[in-house]
Design a protein around this motif. Structure first.
Motif, PDB file in Angstrom:
ATOM      1  N   GLU A  23       0.834  -1.198   0.000  1.00  0.00           N
ATOM      2  CA  GLU A  23       0.000   0.000   0.000  1.00  0.00           C
ATOM      3  C   GLU A  23       0.873   1.254   0.000  1.00  0.00           C
ATOM      4  O   GLU A  23       1.802   1.374   0.793  1.00  0.00           O
ATOM      5  N   HIS A  24       0.535   2.180  -0.911  1.00  0.00           N
ATOM      6  CA  HIS A  24       1.301   3.412  -1.048  1.00  0.00           C
ATOM      7  C   HIS A  24       0.420   4.473  -1.692  1.00  0.00           C
ATOM      8  O   HIS A  24      -0.697   4.215  -2.102  1.00  0.00           O
ATOM      9  N   TRP A  25       0.989   5.659  -1.786  1.00  0.00           N
ATOM     10  CA  TRP A  25       0.348   6.769  -2.487  1.00  0.00           C
ATOM     11  C   TRP A  25       1.438   7.573  -3.181  1.00  0.00           C
ATOM     12  O   TRP A  25       2.624   7.372  -2.919  1.00  0.00           O
ATOM     13  N   HIS A  26       1.036   8.451  -4.086  1.00  0.00           N
ATOM     14  CA  HIS A  26       1.980   9.264  -4.851  1.00  0.00           C
ATOM     15  C   HIS A  26       1.604  10.737  -4.751  1.00  0.00           C
ATOM     16  O   HIS A  26       0.459  11.080  -4.479  1.00  0.00           O
ATOM     17  N   ARG A  56      -3.599  11.537  -7.284  1.00  0.00           N
ATOM     18  CA  ARG A  56      -2.554  11.726  -6.277  1.00  0.00           C
ATOM     19  C   ARG A  56      -3.158  11.616  -4.882  1.00  0.00           C
ATOM     20  O   ARG A  56      -4.299  12.013  -4.651  1.00  0.00           O
ATOM     21  N   GLY A  57      -2.388  11.036  -3.987  1.00  0.00           N
ATOM     22  CA  GLY A  57      -2.823  10.900  -2.604  1.00  0.00           C
ATOM     23  C   GLY A  57      -3.714   9.706  -2.320  1.00  0.00           C
ATOM     24  O   GLY A  57      -4.024   9.434  -1.166  1.00  0.00           O
ATOM     25  N   THR A  58      -4.134   8.970  -3.360  1.00  0.00           N
ATOM     26  CA  THR A  58      -5.017   7.814  -3.168  1.00  0.00           C
ATOM     27  C   THR A  58      -4.201   6.609  -2.717  1.00  0.00           C
ATOM     28  O   THR A  58      -3.219   6.233  -3.364  1.00  0.00           O
ATOM     29  N   LEU A  59      -4.616   5.984  -1.623  1.00  0.00           N
ATOM     30  CA  LEU A  59      -3.953   4.766  -1.156  1.00  0.00           C
ATOM     31  C   LEU A  59      -4.307   3.615  -2.096  1.00  0.00           C
ATOM     32  O   LEU A  59      -5.484   3.399  -2.401  1.00  0.00           O
ATOM     33  N   HIS A  60      -3.278   2.873  -2.533  1.00  0.00           N
ATOM     34  CA  HIS A  60      -3.510   1.778  -3.466  1.00  0.00           C
ATOM     35  C   HIS A  60      -2.305   0.845  -3.484  1.00  0.00           C
ATOM     36  O   HIS A  60      -1.250   1.159  -2.936  1.00  0.00           O
TER      37      HIS A  60
END
Length: 189
Positions: free
Chosen positions: A90-93, A132-136
């Protein structure tokens, strides 16, 4: 066409309008494009970018993207597991994640702040924008192959910001065919 699974509800969406409407409610843009250009399976990156230059330019204008490239991975890709380890947590950009799938299959898991975890299996013709900013996180399907045009707002490419939620460990992707994926919870935390 994509297949969307709303994991907490065990519900699947396989109709384009239902998928696009549901994902829009999650902040995810989804479009189904009929691939307008015939490409050989081994077409080089330069040819893919040239053939899709009109579509890429339109996306650049729509989203403020400044560069595009092609990701092409398969079971024979050296260091595939290490590469996937960058995507499947799980990450975000700080920028959008935009992918137009040319071939292969993969699953974007979206951890929306406003709803349940959603799995989006993508295949050729699917265009997805994860804001951007969405956890996925992302996994390959059983064919272990994906080829996609990626667009970036920063010429340096994407930088992941990993979370420590562990949510990405709670769902095991199980690919039963090359066109549909079933996801089941390993456990609920």
């Amino acid at each position: 066409m994509a297949l969307v699974t709303i994991l907490d509800e065990g519900k699947r969406l396989a109709d384009y309008n239902a998928i696009a409407t549901y994902l829009a409610g999650c902040g995810i843009d989804y479009e189904l494009w009929t691939p307008a250009h015939q490409l050989a399976a081994d077409s080089p990156t330069e040819e893919i970018l040239a053939v899709y230059s009109k579509e890429i330019d339109e996306l650049k204008v729509r989203g403020g993207y400044v560069t595009a490239d092609v990701i092409d991975v398969g079971p024979e890709t050296p260091g595939l597991e290490e590469m996937l380890a960058k995507f499947n947590r799980e990450h975000w950009h700080d920028e959008d994640e935009v992918r137009f799938i040319i071939s292969g299959h993969g699953v974007f898991h979206i951890h929306s702040k406003a709803g349940p975890v959603v799995a989006i299996e993508v295949e050729a013709g699917d265009l997805i924008r994860v804001p951007r900013g969405t956890l996925h996180w992302f996994n390959l399907c059983s064919d272990r192959r994906i080829r996609a045009i990626r667009l970036f707002q920063d010429t340096a490419g994407w930088t992941p910001h990993y979370t420590v939620s562990g949510l990405d460990n709670n769902f095991q992707p199980l690919c039963f065919s090359t066109s549909h994926l079933q996801l089941t919870p390993n456990s609920l935390v």
